[in-house]
Structure formats: C-alpha cells, structure tokens
Design a protein around this motif. Structure first.
Motif, short mmCIF file in Angstrom:
data_model
loop_
_atom_site.label_atom_id
_atom_site.label_comp_id
_atom_site.label_asym_id
_atom_site.label_seq_id
_atom_site.Cartn_x
_atom_site.Cartn_y
_atom_site.Cartn_z
N GLN A 1 68.06 31.70 -18.99
CA GLN A 1 69.24 31.27 -19.38
C GLN A 1 69.49 31.44 -20.87
O GLN A 1 70.76 32.18 -21.33
CB GLN A 1 69.78 30.12 -18.99
N LEU A 2 68.53 30.88 -21.72
CA LEU A 2 68.70 31.19 -23.27
C LEU A 2 68.62 32.32 -23.54
O LEU A 2 69.07 32.92 -24.56
CB LEU A 2 67.60 30.06 -23.73
N ALA A 3 67.64 33.00 -22.86
CA ALA A 3 67.43 34.74 -23.34
C ALA A 3 68.59 35.32 -22.89
O ALA A 3 69.03 36.39 -23.56
CB ALA A 3 66.15 35.14 -22.35
N SER A 4 69.25 34.97 -21.92
CA SER A 4 70.58 35.58 -21.53
C SER A 4 71.55 35.44 -22.38
O SER A 4 72.45 36.26 -23.24
CB SER A 4 71.12 35.21 -19.94
N PHE A 5 71.73 34.12 -23.19
CA PHE A 5 72.52 33.73 -24.12
C PHE A 5 72.24 34.68 -25.20
O PHE A 5 73.16 35.17 -26.05
CB PHE A 5 72.54 32.20 -24.25
N ALA A 6 71.10 34.71 -25.68
CA ALA A 6 70.60 35.20 -26.95
C ALA A 6 71.04 36.84 -26.82
O ALA A 6 71.48 37.47 -27.80
CB ALA A 6 68.89 35.14 -27.10
N LEU A 7 70.76 37.62 -25.80
CA LEU A 7 71.03 38.86 -25.62
C LEU A 7 72.55 39.05 -25.63
O LEU A 7 73.11 40.18 -26.04
CB LEU A 7 70.53 39.34 -24.31
N ASN A 8 73.40 38.33 -25.08
CA ASN A 8 74.93 38.18 -24.93
C ASN A 8 75.58 37.95 -26.19
O ASN A 8 76.94 38.20 -26.10
CB ASN A 8 75.37 37.80 -23.48
N SER A 9 75.17 37.22 -27.05
CA SER A 9 75.57 36.64 -27.95
C SER A 9 75.98 37.67 -29.11
O SER A 9 74.98 38.47 -29.54
CB SER A 9 74.97 35.27 -28.68
N ALA B 1 73.61 32.64 -33.85
CA ALA B 1 73.69 32.11 -32.58
C ALA B 1 72.50 32.62 -31.70
O ALA B 1 71.87 32.13 -31.00
CB ALA B 1 74.98 32.19 -31.61
N GLN B 2 72.32 34.03 -31.90
CA GLN B 2 71.37 34.82 -31.26
C GLN B 2 69.90 34.21 -31.80
O GLN B 2 69.05 34.17 -30.83
CB GLN B 2 71.35 36.29 -31.57
N ALA B 3 69.85 34.12 -33.03
CA ALA B 3 68.59 33.35 -33.47
C ALA B 3 68.30 32.02 -32.78
O ALA B 3 67.29 31.55 -32.65
CB ALA B 3 68.73 33.33 -34.98
N THR B 4 69.36 31.20 -32.67
CA THR B 4 69.30 29.87 -32.54
C THR B 4 68.80 29.82 -31.09
O THR B 4 67.73 28.99 -30.51
CB THR B 4 70.54 29.05 -32.71
N PHE B 5 69.41 30.43 -30.04
CA PHE B 5 69.18 30.86 -28.66
C PHE B 5 67.67 31.26 -28.64
O PHE B 5 67.12 30.67 -27.62
CB PHE B 5 70.18 31.74 -27.72
N ASN B 6 67.36 32.29 -29.40
CA ASN B 6 65.95 32.85 -29.14
C ASN B 6 64.86 31.95 -29.72
O ASN B 6 63.85 31.61 -28.96
CB ASN B 6 65.88 34.01 -30.33
#
Length: 68
Positions: A20-28, A33-38
């Motif tokens: 889910q975090l990978a998906s958030f990073a890709l879709n942000s 936010a991408q860096a934070t999710f990653n």
C-alpha cells in the motif's frame, strides 16, 4: 492462536502495508509525499525481513509450525 500463527499473520499484514505504501508513493503527485511514502515503505520492508527471519527460526525450532 499460537505464537507462530501470530507472527505469520503479522508478516502478512506487513506485506500488505508495504504494498500500500508503494502504491501511495507511485500515485502521489507531491514529491515530498512520494519520498515520505517511499521511506516508510523501506522501513516496513526492514521489519518484514525481520519477521520473515523469525518465521524461519520458529519453523526450524518448532517443526509443527512449518507450513501452517
């Protein structure tokens, strides 16, 4: 529920969180936010590795838990 079952359930949950975090990073769209999710995904990945190791240890020391 046995310790092995709890650890395996936790591992499955962590795999889902990591995905889910990978998906958030890709879709942000926001790079921060991408860096934070990653970064969160990488942290969860480390915990996941530790849990995978623990499952292997449980199965090695307690054969009745293998494959369950």
């Amino acid at each position: 529920m046995t310790i092995a079952s709890n650890v395996k359930q936790c591992l499955a949950t962590m795999k889902g969180i990591e995905a889910q975090l990978a998906s958030f990073a890709l879709n942000s769209l926001d790079t921060e936010a991408q860096a934070t999710f990653n970064q969160a995904m990488l942290t969860v990945g480390e915990v996941k590795k530790d849990l995978q190791y623990r499952v292997l240890e449980l199965e090695r020391h307690e054969p009745q838990y293998k494959g369950s």
